[in-house]
Design a protein around this motif. Structure first.
Motif, mmCIF file in Angstrom:
data_model
loop_
_atom_site.group_PDB
_atom_site.id
_atom_site.type_symbol
_atom_site.label_atom_id
_atom_site.label_comp_id
_atom_site.label_asym_id
_atom_site.label_seq_id
_atom_site.Cartn_x
_atom_site.Cartn_y
_atom_site.Cartn_z
ATOM 1 N N HIS A 12 39.097 44.403 26.094
ATOM 2 C CA HIS A 12 39.120 43.424 26.980
ATOM 3 C C HIS A 12 39.623 43.555 28.421
ATOM 4 O O HIS A 12 39.133 43.290 29.570
ATOM 5 C CB HIS A 12 39.225 41.951 26.198
ATOM 6 N N GLY A 13 40.734 44.007 28.105
ATOM 7 C CA GLY A 13 41.522 44.417 29.329
ATOM 8 C C GLY A 13 41.031 45.222 30.416
ATOM 9 O O GLY A 13 40.734 45.244 31.548
ATOM 10 N N VAL A 14 40.291 46.546 29.658
ATOM 11 C CA VAL A 14 39.819 47.564 30.541
ATOM 12 C C VAL A 14 38.426 46.951 31.237
ATOM 13 O O VAL A 14 38.388 47.143 32.267
ATOM 14 C CB VAL A 14 39.397 48.701 29.611
ATOM 15 N N SER A 15 37.884 46.090 30.278
ATOM 16 C CA SER A 15 36.499 45.863 30.932
ATOM 17 C C SER A 15 36.886 44.866 32.143
ATOM 18 O O SER A 15 35.923 44.806 33.390
ATOM 19 C CB SER A 15 35.703 45.030 29.824
ATOM 20 N N LYS A 16 37.456 43.903 31.909
ATOM 21 C CA LYS A 16 38.023 43.081 32.959
ATOM 22 C C LYS A 16 38.473 43.782 34.475
ATOM 23 O O LYS A 16 38.253 43.381 35.453
ATOM 24 C CB LYS A 16 38.958 41.892 32.612
ATOM 25 N N VAL A 21 47.733 36.544 42.049
ATOM 26 C CA VAL A 21 47.755 37.236 41.030
ATOM 27 C C VAL A 21 47.767 36.482 39.604
ATOM 28 O O VAL A 21 46.803 36.889 38.503
ATOM 29 C CB VAL A 21 49.070 38.225 40.726
ATOM 30 N N LYS A 22 48.538 35.258 39.242
ATOM 31 C CA LYS A 22 48.395 34.632 38.365
ATOM 32 C C LYS A 22 46.938 33.993 38.234
ATOM 33 O O LYS A 22 46.511 33.972 36.855
ATOM 34 C CB LYS A 22 49.228 33.242 38.421
ATOM 35 N N GLN A 23 46.280 33.750 39.022
ATOM 36 C CA GLN A 23 45.026 33.045 39.056
ATOM 37 C C GLN A 23 44.128 34.254 38.607
ATOM 38 O O GLN A 23 43.121 33.706 37.377
ATOM 39 C CB GLN A 23 44.482 32.370 40.376
ATOM 40 N N VAL A 24 44.018 35.213 39.153
ATOM 41 C CA VAL A 24 43.190 36.241 38.462
ATOM 42 C C VAL A 24 43.406 36.623 37.114
ATOM 43 O O VAL A 24 42.392 37.011 36.466
ATOM 44 C CB VAL A 24 43.131 37.493 39.535
ATOM 45 N N LEU A 25 44.877 36.608 36.607
ATOM 46 C CA LEU A 25 45.222 36.945 35.222
ATOM 47 C C LEU A 25 44.704 36.012 34.400
ATOM 48 O O LEU A 25 44.200 36.325 33.453
ATOM 49 C CB LEU A 25 46.632 37.137 35.198
ATOM 50 N N ALA A 26 44.863 34.878 35.011
ATOM 51 C CA ALA A 26 44.196 33.612 34.092
ATOM 52 C C ALA A 26 42.680 33.728 34.015
ATOM 53 O O ALA A 26 42.206 33.449 32.889
ATOM 54 C CB ALA A 26 44.574 32.135 34.624
ATOM 55 N N VAL A 27 42.091 34.013 35.027
ATOM 56 C CA VAL A 27 40.495 34.166 35.070
ATOM 57 C C VAL A 27 40.180 35.434 33.791
ATOM 58 O O VAL A 27 39.228 35.273 33.221
ATOM 59 C CB VAL A 27 39.963 34.683 36.005
ATOM 60 N N MET A 28 40.956 36.432 33.951
ATOM 61 C CA MET A 28 40.512 37.485 33.040
ATOM 62 C C MET A 28 40.914 37.018 31.633
ATOM 63 O O MET A 28 40.018 37.386 30.515
ATOM 64 C CB MET A 28 41.485 38.700 33.430
ATOM 65 N N ILE A 29 42.329 36.175 31.205
ATOM 66 C CA ILE A 29 42.028 35.941 30.055
ATOM 67 C C ILE A 29 41.324 34.942 29.483
ATOM 68 O O ILE A 29 40.948 35.100 28.296
ATOM 69 C CB ILE A 29 43.537 35.267 29.932
ATOM 70 N N PRO A 80 34.363 33.983 35.504
ATOM 71 C CA PRO A 80 33.659 34.679 36.535
ATOM 72 C C PRO A 80 34.958 34.785 37.870
ATOM 73 O O PRO A 80 35.488 33.769 37.882
ATOM 74 C CB PRO A 80 32.593 34.123 37.050
ATOM 75 N N PHE A 81 35.224 35.841 38.387
ATOM 76 C CA PHE A 81 36.192 35.766 39.524
ATOM 77 C C PHE A 81 35.800 34.737 40.920
ATOM 78 O O PHE A 81 36.899 34.488 41.521
ATOM 79 C CB PHE A 81 36.308 37.311 39.817
ATOM 80 N N ASP A 82 34.621 34.549 40.933
ATOM 81 C CA ASP A 82 34.388 33.685 42.161
ATOM 82 C C ASP A 82 35.028 32.229 42.054
ATOM 83 O O ASP A 82 35.202 31.620 42.925
ATOM 84 C CB ASP A 82 33.050 33.669 42.262
ATOM 85 N N ALA A 83 35.083 31.899 40.492
ATOM 86 C CA ALA A 83 35.446 30.578 40.404
ATOM 87 C C ALA A 83 37.105 30.128 40.897
ATOM 88 O O ALA A 83 37.218 28.960 41.225
ATOM 89 C CB ALA A 83 35.172 30.296 38.816
ATOM 90 N N ALA A 84 37.658 31.201 40.894
ATOM 91 C CA ALA A 84 39.238 30.856 41.374
ATOM 92 C C ALA A 84 39.544 31.599 42.493
ATOM 93 O O ALA A 84 40.603 31.179 43.068
ATOM 94 C CB ALA A 84 40.059 31.645 40.039
#
Length: 448
Positions: free
Chosen positions: A108-112, A16-24, A28-32
């Motif tokens: 930004h939060g909605v789009s991510k 969850v932390k990794q995905v939230l960091a990617v969003m911030i 791209p989500f594939d990187a993490a």
């Protein structure tokens, strides 16, 4: 994108932390998430979607200021999103749940969130279910993106024979919209349940009635109750339905500050209570407490005592909230002995454990009538019970004892314990920030 991290960030799982960091970082989500490979579960996807409103929608001004980030201090009112948009573009102050929101962060939060919702299905092989669809809908509702919300629900209702959008999902969505002050939109969701092939149940009715009552739309709430009471209706009301209306009538009347509203709303609450008994419903302690509190705050102590006797007759034991209403009333009208009698009665009958809210009205009333020694005894009793009084209450008792020449009653160990407790509680509220000596704050331990 974020000024500071909420204190509950550290309780999230590593994924969850990794995905939230990617969003911030807007990466791209594939990187993490692809290295190492990870098996996505419903719990993980739900946690990520549930964390997005906390990180992107909560105003930076609110982080670290209050422990409950979802509490609305002022009474809720029906919001006008179009008017809020005009005010935001004109740099006017917006009050209510959307106060101090940064719409750029919200967008930004909605789009991510949308990007992650479809990415985890297309690239990670995750199959969405009712729970994840519900969490995504709640994200759109908290972002006030209502057009996106309806389009998303229509899209999901066409999949898997409509099993992704259920009555439970729409009920949770109505609750979220009601908490955001979008009550008319919650009503739209209620009436659109047929469009999504959902049948409303008693929980859906109770949710929308509660949302209507929170903003004072009692006529609409009463019409829904009358609809439920129709002969042969498949969703008849239950005890909670009546409790919602009774509690809301009493609470809303007290918020208006108008005597006429007091009388009118309290009459309606008592009328509903009698109607509830007439139809065979058994009121619970929450129903009684709401009525007793309304009667005590409007000086109808005889009616409140009748309700207390009725509680005991029906075998429904009163609790601390019940006795606190009487203690506050007797303390305000300067009948302190009766307030003490209620406190002792609660302790003797084991109807609840007294807390700071039980002792504080008595201590304040005793200080006002120059009975400082008794106030100190109750303060010591409060501390012996493992409780810490408010700073104002403690200083009030100290000043009363010194004015009466009874400063020798003070116990240094008890005073130090109270002051240490006040300091610790203050530090917890300030999120472990360094202490600064401000005027009127008990930050320096005095010698007694």
């Amino acid at each position: 994108m974020l000024a500071s991290k909420p204190h509950f960030y550290h309780h999230r799982s590593p994924v969850v932390k990794q995905v939230l960091a990617v969003m911030i970082r807007d990466s791209p989500f594939d990187a993490a998430t692809t290295s190492p490979p990870y098996s996505w579960t419903t719990q993980t996807v739900s946690d990520i979607l549930r964390s997005i409103p906390i990180f992107f929608f909560t105003p930076t001004r609110s982080i670290g200021r209050q422990s409950n980030l979802f509490r609305h201090r002022a009474p809720l009112k029906q919001r006008d999103l179009r008017q809020e948009s005009v005010k935001y573009q004109s740099n006017f102050l917006i009050l209510g749940p959307a106060a101090y929101r940064d719409l750029t962060r919200v967008d930004h939060g909605v789009s991510k969130a949308t990007e992650f919702f479809y990415w985890v299905e297309s690239h990670a092989g995750f199959i969405h279910n009712e729970i994840t669809v519900r969490e995504m809908a709640i994200v759109l509702a908290k972002a006030n993106k209502l057009s996106h919300l309806w389009n998303f629900l229509r899209e999901m209702s066409r999949k898997v024979d409509g099993e992704l959008v259920t009555t439970t999902s729409i009920t949770c969505l109505m609750k979220c919209l009601g908490e955001e002050g979008l009550v008319n939109e919650a009503m739209q969701a209620f009436y659109r349940m047929k469009q999504f092939h959902c049948k409303p149940d008693v929980y859906a009715y109770n949710t929308v009635i509660l949302a209507l009552c929170r903003v004072g739309f009692f006529v609409k709430a009463k019409s829904l109750l009358q609809q439920m009471e129709l002969p042969g209706f498949r969703c008849p009301p239950d005890t909670y339905t009546y409790t919602i209306l009774i509690s809301s009538y009493c609470k809303y009347a007290l918020q208006t500050g108008c005597r006429k509203a007091f009388r009118r709303r309290l009459w309606e609450a008592n009328h509903l209570f009698r109607l509830m008994l007439f139809k065979g419903f058994v009121p619970d302690i929450v129903t009684y407490n709401s009525l007793i509190d309304g009667c005590c705050k409007t000086n109808r102590i005889e009616r409140a005592l009748e309700l207390l006797e009725d509680i005991i007759k029906r075998g429904c034991l009163p609790n601390r909230v019940t006795y606190d209403s009487f203690i506050r009333y007797y303390s305000v009208v300067n009948e302190i002995d009766k307030a003490i009698e209620m406190l002792r009665k609660m302790q003797e009958l084991n109807h609840g454990t007294p807390t700071t809210s039980s002792y504080t009205p008595i201590i304040h009333a005793l200080c006002e009538v120059q009975r400082a020694s008794e106030a100190w005894e109750f303060l010591v009793e409060l501390v012996d019970g493992g409780l810490i009084p408010r700073e104002y209450t403690y200083k009030l008792v100290l000043d009363a004892l010194r004015c009466n020449g009874n400063a020798n009653m003070l116990n240094e160990e008890t005073c130090r314990m109270i002051e240490d407790g006040i300091i610790i509680r203050y530090r917890q509220r300030m999120k472990e920030k360094p202490f600064m000596n401000r005027k009127g704050s008990m930050l320096i331990i005095e010698e007694h």
